[in-house]
Design a protein around this motif. Structure first.
Motif, short mmCIF file in Angstrom:
data_model
loop_
_atom_site.label_atom_id
_atom_site.label_comp_id
_atom_site.label_asym_id
_atom_site.label_seq_id
_atom_site.Cartn_x
_atom_site.Cartn_y
_atom_site.Cartn_z
N HIS A 124 35.13 -21.80 -1.34
CA HIS A 124 33.81 -22.17 -1.86
C HIS A 124 33.13 -20.98 -2.51
CE1 HIS A 124 33.72 -25.78 1.06
NE2 HIS A 124 34.09 -26.16 -0.14
N LEU A 125 33.21 -19.83 -1.88
CA LEU A 125 32.62 -18.62 -2.44
C LEU A 125 33.26 -18.26 -3.78
CD1 LEU A 125 30.48 -16.51 -1.56
CD2 LEU A 125 32.32 -15.21 -0.55
N SER A 126 34.57 -18.40 -3.86
CA SER A 126 35.29 -18.10 -5.10
C SER A 126 34.93 -19.07 -6.21
CB SER A 126 36.80 -18.12 -4.85
OG SER A 126 37.15 -17.14 -3.91
N MET A 127 34.79 -20.36 -5.88
CA MET A 127 34.38 -21.32 -6.89
C MET A 127 32.97 -21.02 -7.37
SD MET A 127 35.98 -25.01 -5.82
CE MET A 127 36.04 -24.88 -4.04
N ALA A 128 32.08 -20.68 -6.45
CA ALA A 128 30.70 -20.36 -6.82
C ALA A 128 30.67 -19.16 -7.76
CB ALA A 128 29.87 -20.10 -5.57
N ARG A 129 31.41 -18.13 -7.42
CA ARG A 129 31.44 -16.92 -8.27
C ARG A 129 32.00 -17.23 -9.65
NH1 ARG A 129 34.00 -12.96 -3.72
NH2 ARG A 129 32.06 -12.33 -2.72
N THR A 130 33.01 -18.07 -9.69
CA THR A 130 33.62 -18.41 -10.98
C THR A 130 32.64 -19.18 -11.85
OG1 THR A 130 35.79 -18.46 -9.91
CG2 THR A 130 35.61 -19.52 -12.06
N TYR A 131 31.97 -20.17 -11.26
CA TYR A 131 30.97 -20.93 -12.03
C TYR A 131 29.81 -20.03 -12.46
CZ TYR A 131 32.89 -25.61 -11.51
OH TYR A 131 33.68 -26.73 -11.61
N TYR A 132 29.39 -19.15 -11.58
CA TYR A 132 28.29 -18.24 -11.89
C TYR A 132 28.66 -17.35 -13.08
CZ TYR A 132 24.76 -14.58 -11.32
OH TYR A 132 23.75 -13.69 -11.53
N SER A 133 29.85 -16.78 -13.03
CA SER A 133 30.30 -15.91 -14.13
C SER A 133 30.40 -16.68 -15.45
CB SER A 133 31.65 -15.29 -13.80
OG SER A 133 31.54 -14.45 -12.69
N ARG A 160 27.77 -24.62 0.29
CA ARG A 160 28.85 -25.12 1.16
C ARG A 160 29.40 -24.04 2.11
NH1 ARG A 160 32.34 -29.14 -2.77
NH2 ARG A 160 30.54 -30.26 -3.58
N VAL A 161 29.04 -22.80 1.87
CA VAL A 161 29.49 -21.72 2.76
C VAL A 161 28.74 -21.86 4.07
CG1 VAL A 161 29.61 -19.22 3.10
CG2 VAL A 161 30.03 -20.20 0.83
N VAL A 162 29.46 -21.91 5.17
CA VAL A 162 28.89 -22.17 6.50
C VAL A 162 28.04 -20.99 6.96
CG1 VAL A 162 29.49 -22.65 8.91
CG2 VAL A 162 30.84 -23.65 7.06
N VAL A 163 26.88 -21.32 7.53
CA VAL A 163 25.93 -20.30 7.98
C VAL A 163 26.56 -19.35 9.00
CG1 VAL A 163 23.73 -19.94 9.16
CG2 VAL A 163 23.96 -21.77 7.48
N ALA A 164 27.41 -19.86 9.86
CA ALA A 164 27.97 -19.05 10.94
C ALA A 164 29.10 -18.12 10.50
CB ALA A 164 28.48 -19.98 12.05
N LEU A 169 25.68 -14.51 4.29
CA LEU A 169 24.64 -13.65 3.72
C LEU A 169 24.97 -13.26 2.28
CD1 LEU A 169 23.66 -11.34 6.70
CD2 LEU A 169 22.33 -13.18 5.68
N GLU A 170 26.23 -13.01 2.02
CA GLU A 170 26.67 -12.71 0.66
C GLU A 170 26.41 -13.90 -0.26
OE1 GLU A 170 30.87 -11.58 -1.53
OE2 GLU A 170 30.66 -11.19 0.61
N ALA A 171 26.73 -15.09 0.23
CA ALA A 171 26.49 -16.31 -0.55
C ALA A 171 25.00 -16.51 -0.79
CB ALA A 171 27.08 -17.52 0.16
N LEU A 172 24.19 -16.23 0.21
CA LEU A 172 22.74 -16.39 0.09
C LEU A 172 22.16 -15.43 -0.96
CD1 LEU A 172 20.38 -17.99 1.32
CD2 LEU A 172 20.11 -16.12 2.95
#
Length: 182
Positions: A124-133, A160-164, A169-172
């Motif tokens: 999820h983090l990788s997809m977010a970064r890719t879309y952001y870029s 979608r990155v789980v809080v726990a 924090l990086e995603a936030l």
């Protein structure tokens, strides 16, 4: 020797650098193991050689090797992660996102994978970064233009990155930049 290197890769930690030793072989030598009795070994060796090719910046070869790792392999999820990262290095966002999506789709059936939640969050983090870029592009005058659909997709995947998990924090933080741009 490849057989023993594959076994050592499962027993030794990453700093042992088995990937470097597998890199001394070429794809034709791996094909010896491309038979139904040795498919698990074949898939593992493709993953390891793919990692070596990625490290050597031979991205085309790395992608082809990662694609040889079958869904039945315990290395499939890791191979898809590296395949996606390799596409990101080549600045090809569509196939990168598809590789990351394949991780999420494979996780329910992934046997032997120890940390499924971590891999899901990484995808999820990788997809977010890719879309952001991909959401920020320069126009002909050199002025940055924002694609709101891609930016929204990035925010969706960061949510979608789980809080726990350790990546929340990086995603936030990254998500806050997306809201700032939007």
């Amino acid at each position: 020797t490849l057989l023993w290197l594959a076994r050592l890769a499962t027993q030794l930690p990453e700093p042992a650098d088995i990937v470097e030793r597998v890199g001394k072989y070429d794809r034709e030598e791996l094909d010896r193991f491309k038979n139904p009795q040795q498919f698990p070994l074949y898939w593992q060796l493709n993953y390891l050689l793919g990692r070596y090719k990625y490290r050597a910046r031979s991205y085309d070869e790395a992608i082809e090797l990662f694609k040889e790792v079958d869904k039945k392999s315990p290395y499939y999820v890791q191979a898809k992660l590296f395949e996606g990262i390799t596409y990101v290095q080549r600045r090809e966002s569509v196939p990168a996102v598809k590789a990351f999506q394949a991780i999420v789709a494979a996780l329910p059936d992934a046997e032997g994978l120890v940390d499924k939640d971590r891999m899901r969050d990484l995808a999820h983090l990788s997809m977010a970064r890719t879309y952001y870029s991909a959401s920020v592009r320069l126009d002909e005058a050199g002025v940055p233009r924002i694609d709101p659909k891609k930016l929204s997709a990035a925010v969706n995947f960061w949510n979608r990155v789980v809080v726990a998990c350790g990546y929340w924090l990086e995603a936030l933080l990254a998500q806050s930049w997306a809201y700032f741009l939007g």
